[in-house]
Design an enzyme around this catalytic site. Structure first.
Site, PDB file in Angstrom:
ATOM      1  N   GLY A   1       0.838  -1.204   0.000  1.00 21.52           N
ATOM      2  CA  GLY A   1       0.000   0.000   0.000  1.00 21.52           C
ATOM      3  C   GLY A   1       0.865   1.243   0.000  1.00 21.52           C
ATOM      4  O   GLY A   1       2.091   1.173   0.170  1.00 21.52           O
ATOM      5  N   LEU A   2       0.205   2.355  -0.169  1.00 20.91           N
ATOM      6  CA  LEU A   2       0.902   3.638  -0.209  1.00 20.91           C
ATOM      7  C   LEU A   2       1.615   3.938   1.106  1.00 20.91           C
ATOM      8  O   LEU A   2       1.246   3.389   2.156  1.00 20.91           O
ATOM      9  CB  LEU A   2      -0.110   4.760  -0.474  1.00 20.91           C
ATOM     10  CG  LEU A   2      -0.774   4.802  -1.859  1.00 20.91           C
ATOM     11  CD1 LEU A   2      -1.883   5.843  -1.867  1.00 20.91           C
ATOM     12  CD2 LEU A   2       0.265   5.091  -2.941  1.00 20.91           C
ATOM     13  N   SER A   3       2.577   4.815   1.042  1.00 30.35           N
ATOM     14  CA  SER A   3       3.175   5.335   2.268  1.00 30.35           C
ATOM     15  C   SER A   3       2.070   5.994   3.090  1.00 30.35           C
ATOM     16  O   SER A   3       1.251   6.748   2.555  1.00 30.35           O
ATOM     17  CB  SER A   3       4.252   6.365   1.903  1.00 30.35           C
ATOM     18  OG  SER A   3       4.794   6.933   3.061  1.00 30.35           O
ATOM     19  N   GLY A   4       2.010   5.670   4.348  1.00 31.93           N
ATOM     20  CA  GLY A   4       0.992   6.257   5.220  1.00 31.93           C
ATOM     21  C   GLY A   4      -0.325   5.488   5.238  1.00 31.93           C
ATOM     22  O   GLY A   4      -1.269   5.885   5.925  1.00 31.93           O
TER      23      GLY A   4
ATOM     24  N   SER B   1       5.930  -1.794  -2.196  1.00 32.29           N
ATOM     25  CA  SER B   1       5.939  -2.747  -3.318  1.00 32.29           C
ATOM     26  C   SER B   1       4.933  -2.335  -4.392  1.00 32.29           C
ATOM     27  O   SER B   1       3.927  -2.995  -4.600  1.00 32.29           O
ATOM     28  CB  SER B   1       5.689  -4.181  -2.830  1.00 32.29           C
ATOM     29  OG  SER B   1       4.690  -4.269  -1.847  1.00 32.29           O
TER      30      SER B   1
ATOM     31  N   GLY C   1      -0.796   2.603   6.527  1.00 28.47           N
ATOM     32  CA  GLY C   1      -0.921   1.831   7.765  1.00 28.47           C
ATOM     33  C   GLY C   1      -0.252   0.460   7.715  1.00 28.47           C
ATOM     34  O   GLY C   1      -0.528  -0.394   8.567  1.00 28.47           O
ATOM     35  N   LYS C   2       0.651   0.254   6.782  1.00 29.64           N
ATOM     36  CA  LYS C   2       1.307  -1.047   6.636  1.00 29.64           C
ATOM     37  C   LYS C   2       2.087  -1.438   7.902  1.00 29.64           C
ATOM     38  O   LYS C   2       1.905  -2.525   8.429  1.00 29.64           O
ATOM     39  CB  LYS C   2       2.298  -1.034   5.444  1.00 29.64           C
ATOM     40  CG  LYS C   2       1.671  -0.728   4.104  1.00 29.64           C
ATOM     41  CD  LYS C   2       2.682  -0.785   2.982  1.00 29.64           C
ATOM     42  CE  LYS C   2       3.814   0.218   3.102  1.00 29.64           C
ATOM     43  NZ  LYS C   2       3.384   1.634   3.023  1.00 29.64           N
ATOM     44  N   SER C   3       2.950  -0.527   8.334  1.00 28.02           N
ATOM     45  CA  SER C   3       3.803  -0.843   9.493  1.00 28.02           C
ATOM     46  C   SER C   3       2.963  -1.014  10.748  1.00 28.02           C
ATOM     47  O   SER C   3       3.242  -1.895  11.577  1.00 28.02           O
ATOM     48  CB  SER C   3       4.826   0.271   9.728  1.00 28.02           C
ATOM     49  OG  SER C   3       5.535   0.527   8.559  1.00 28.02           O
TER      50      SER C   3
HETATM   51  N1  LIG Z   1      10.333   8.163  -3.212  1.00 30.81           N
HETATM   52  C1  LIG Z   1       9.758   7.455  -2.253  1.00 30.81           C
HETATM   53  N2  LIG Z   1       8.634   6.767  -2.515  1.00 30.81           N
HETATM   54  C2  LIG Z   1       8.052   6.044  -1.536  1.00 30.81           C
HETATM   55  N3  LIG Z   1       8.533   5.953  -0.262  1.00 30.81           N
HETATM   56  C3  LIG Z   1       9.650   6.632   0.027  1.00 30.81           C
HETATM   57  C4  LIG Z   1      10.294   7.402  -0.936  1.00 30.81           C
HETATM   58  N4  LIG Z   1      11.361   7.964  -0.351  1.00 30.81           N
HETATM   59  C5  LIG Z   1      11.403   7.570   0.909  1.00 30.81           C
HETATM   60  N5  LIG Z   1      10.374   6.758   1.163  1.00 30.81           N
HETATM   61  C6  LIG Z   1      10.198   6.092   2.433  1.00 30.81           C
HETATM   62  O1  LIG Z   1      10.578   4.728   2.190  1.00 30.81           O
HETATM   63  C7  LIG Z   1       9.576   3.838   2.630  1.00 30.81           C
HETATM   64  C8  LIG Z   1       9.217   2.847   1.532  1.00 30.81           C
HETATM   65  O2  LIG Z   1      10.185   1.873   1.423  1.00 30.81           O
HETATM   66  P1  LIG Z   1       9.813   0.517   0.699  1.00 30.81           P
HETATM   67  O3  LIG Z   1      11.043  -0.312   0.733  1.00 30.81           O
HETATM   68  O4  LIG Z   1       8.597  -0.047   1.324  1.00 30.81           O
HETATM   69  O5  LIG Z   1       9.489   0.996  -0.788  1.00 30.81           O
HETATM   70  S1  LIG Z   1       9.356   0.105  -2.092  1.00 30.81           S
HETATM   71  O6  LIG Z   1       8.602  -1.103  -1.732  1.00 30.81           O
HETATM   72  O7  LIG Z   1      10.698  -0.233  -2.561  1.00 30.81           O
HETATM   73  O8  LIG Z   1       8.650   0.928  -3.071  1.00 30.81           O
HETATM   74  C9  LIG Z   1       8.354   4.655   2.925  1.00 30.81           C
HETATM   75  O9  LIG Z   1       7.894   4.118   4.145  1.00 30.81           O
HETATM   76  P2  LIG Z   1       6.337   3.899   4.474  1.00 30.81           P
HETATM   77  O10 LIG Z   1       5.809   5.275   4.691  1.00 30.81           O
HETATM   78  O11 LIG Z   1       6.377   3.068   5.717  1.00 30.81           O
HETATM   79  O12 LIG Z   1       5.700   3.194   3.315  1.00 30.81           O
HETATM   80  C10 LIG Z   1       8.823   6.088   3.001  1.00 30.81           C
HETATM   81  O13 LIG Z   1       8.965   6.466   4.342  1.00 30.81           O
HETATM   82  N1  LIG Z   2      -6.068   1.728  11.224  1.00 28.03           N
HETATM   83  C1  LIG Z   2      -5.655   2.994  11.345  1.00 28.03           C
HETATM   84  N2  LIG Z   2      -6.521   3.977  11.613  1.00 28.03           N
HETATM   85  C2  LIG Z   2      -6.107   5.249  11.722  1.00 28.03           C
HETATM   86  N3  LIG Z   2      -4.831   5.639  11.598  1.00 28.03           N
HETATM   87  C3  LIG Z   2      -3.911   4.702  11.334  1.00 28.03           C
HETATM   88  C4  LIG Z   2      -4.272   3.345  11.181  1.00 28.03           C
HETATM   89  N4  LIG Z   2      -3.167   2.633  10.899  1.00 28.03           N
HETATM   90  C5  LIG Z   2      -2.148   3.526  10.877  1.00 28.03           C
HETATM   91  N5  LIG Z   2      -2.594   4.756  11.157  1.00 28.03           N
HETATM   92  C6  LIG Z   2      -1.761   5.972  11.235  1.00 28.03           C
HETATM   93  O1  LIG Z   2      -1.381   6.300   9.911  1.00 28.03           O
HETATM   94  C7  LIG Z   2      -0.049   6.744   9.894  1.00 28.03           C
HETATM   95  C8  LIG Z   2       0.743   5.897   8.915  1.00 28.03           C
HETATM   96  O2  LIG Z   2       0.813   4.590   9.413  1.00 28.03           O
HETATM   97  P1  LIG Z   2       2.048   3.668   9.070  1.00 28.03           P
HETATM   98  O3  LIG Z   2       1.781   2.345   9.704  1.00 28.03           O
HETATM   99  O4  LIG Z   2       3.318   4.339   9.403  1.00 28.03           O
HETATM  100  O5  LIG Z   2       1.881   3.560   7.487  1.00 28.03           O
HETATM  101  P2  LIG Z   2       2.899   3.010   6.399  1.00 28.03           P
HETATM  102  O6  LIG Z   2       3.771   1.992   7.076  1.00 28.03           O
HETATM  103  O7  LIG Z   2       2.018   2.415   5.353  1.00 28.03           O
HETATM  104  O8  LIG Z   2       3.641   4.211   5.914  1.00 28.03           O
HETATM  105  C9  LIG Z   2       0.478   6.695  11.306  1.00 28.03           C
HETATM  106  O9  LIG Z   2       0.365   7.978  11.873  1.00 28.03           O
HETATM  107  C10 LIG Z   2      -0.471   5.736  11.987  1.00 28.03           C
HETATM  108  O10 LIG Z   2      -0.626   6.031  13.350  1.00 28.03           O
END
Ligand SMILES: Nc1ncnc2c1ncn2[C@@H]1O[C@H](COP(=O)(O)OS(=O)(=O)O)[C@@H](OP(=O)(O)O)[C@H]1O
Ligand SMILES: Nc1ncnc2c1ncn2[C@@H]1O[C@H](COP(=O)(O)OP(=O)(O)O)[C@@H](O)[C@H]1O
Length: 310
Positions: free
Chosen positions: A140-143, A214, A145-147
């Site tokens: 899923g997208l960054s943010g 991914s 909630g994957k982690s």
């Molecule tokens: N350009 C760009 N695009 C997307 N994400 C970025 C980028 N630069 C840094 N980050 C940070 O890196 C985290 C994603 O790493 P991943 O290894 O999951 O990415 S990927 O699967 O190779 O696309 C991602 O973490 P999550 O927010 O937990 O998804 C970001 O914090």
């Molecule tokens: N189920 C949920 N409901 C509301 N907020 C959430 C939920 N899961 C995650 N969040 C919040 O969303 C933000 C991004 O979550 P995170 O797990 O870091 O996402 P990712 O790993 O995809 O970047 C964090 O501030 C987290 O507290």
């Protein structure tokens, strides 16, 4: 002699393909504002400069100007001089400074290798652990909630006596994959390596939870293909871009919008959502499913498909 791994019976997929929003090529969502969830999140901000970081003690394939190979054990090539890093490869060849030829190869370069089978196998380990090894792949997208889900799931399973391990994209990029950028081919290599590591964990009998953006379907499908049927459980965090962006816990979307980060997924880099994954966890700005509830959905799936027993 080559021996087939994993003689587990195959377990059918239950697909709950609920999502209907189109793939994100570039920003397409209307600007509704999402809720912000106030739970703990201890990410570090990832250094996202696009500079190639090939430092450290990598096993590098060095190619001199004349094209003579001096080490065949690696995935990268340096040409015409010296590499832009301060390192010595594992065979003791000196460093260089010069042009990096981007060449991420997954072509098999080893020959005359024979699989060595061990008397303790996956089934034995699963008996010991009273669970079945598998990979839960959260995309899923960054943010999205994957982690958070990965940790909630690990916690729930751990408290039930199940052995899990989380491979988080951000974290793996601090070590094993620290030499990879966010360009498409480096993302592919990132996913490939994590897929291979996850496969080893599953073979160890562990419930391995991989949480990475991914963004490319073919990369995720390649990881799926590494595992026995049923053992790769893809979970899609179906969360609209504007909600992820409203959360923006690391401030990366803001930087991407300001043009300070390039190739940011969902902003100026694509995300290909799964077409046929095992579990879809949908969130909208007006609905809030807690991480624990989401974890329970995944646990139910695992239970229903026999993964929580040997
Ligand atoms: N350009 C760009 N695009 C997307 N994400 C970025 C980028 N630069 C840094 N980050 C940070 O890196 C985290 C994603 O790493 P991943 O290894 O999951 O990415 S990927 O699967 O190779 O696309 C991602 O973490 P999550 O927010 O937990 O998804 C970001 O914090
Ligand atoms: N189920 C949920 N409901 C509301 N907020 C959430 C939920 N899961 C995650 N969040 C919040 O969303 C933000 C991004 O979550 P995170 O797990 O870091 O996402 P990712 O790993 O995809 O970047 C964090 O501030 C987290 O507290």
């Amino acid at each position: 002699m080559a021996v087939a791994l994993n003689a587990l019976p195959s377990i059918g997929n239950v697909t709950t393909d609920l999502h209907s929003s189109p793939d994100l090529g570039f920003p397409i969502f209307p600007g509704t504002i999402g809720v912000r969830f106030g739970c703990n999140s201890d990410h570090q901000i990832h250094n996202n400069n696009k500079k190639k970081q090939f430092g450290g003690r990598g096993r590098l394939k060095m190619v001199k100007a004349v094209g003579r190979r001096v080490d065949e054990t690696s995935s990268f090539s340096y040409v015409n001089g010296q590499a832009d890093c301060d390192c010595t490869n594992t065979n003791g060849f000196p460093n260089g400074n010069g042009t990096l030829q981007k060449q991420m190869s997954t072509v098999e370069k080893s020959s005359n290798i024979v699989w060595h089978e061990c008397s303790v196998n996956k089934h034995d380990r699963e008996q010991l652990l009273q669970q079945k090894g598998c990979v839960i792949w959260i995309t899923g997208l960054s943010g999205s909630g994957k982690s958070t889900l990965a940790c909630a799931l690990s916690h729930t399973l751990h408290s039930r006596g199940k052995f899990t391990y989380v491979l988080d994209g951000d974290n793996v990029r601090h070590g094993l994959n620290k030499n990879l950028s966010f360009e498409a081919e480096d993302r592919a290599e990132n996913i490939r390596r994590v897929g291979e590591v996850a496969k080893l964990f599953a073979d160890a009998g562990v419930i391995c939870i991989a949480s990475l953006i991914s963004p490319y379907r073919k990369d995720r499908d390649a990881c799926r293909a590494l595992l026995p049927k049923g053992d790769f459980i893809e979970v899609f965090m179906d969360v609209p871009l504007q909600l992820c962006e409203a959360r923006d816990p690391k401030g990366l979307y803001k930087l991407a919008r300001a043009g300070k980060i390039k190739d940011f997924t969902g902003i100026d880099d694509p995300y290909e959502q799964p077409l046929n994954c095992e579990i879809v966890l949908q969130q909208k700005s007006d609905t809030c499913t807690s991480p624990c509830e989401m974890a329970e959905t995944v646990v139910s799936y695992l239970e229903g498909h026999g993964y929580l027993q040997a």
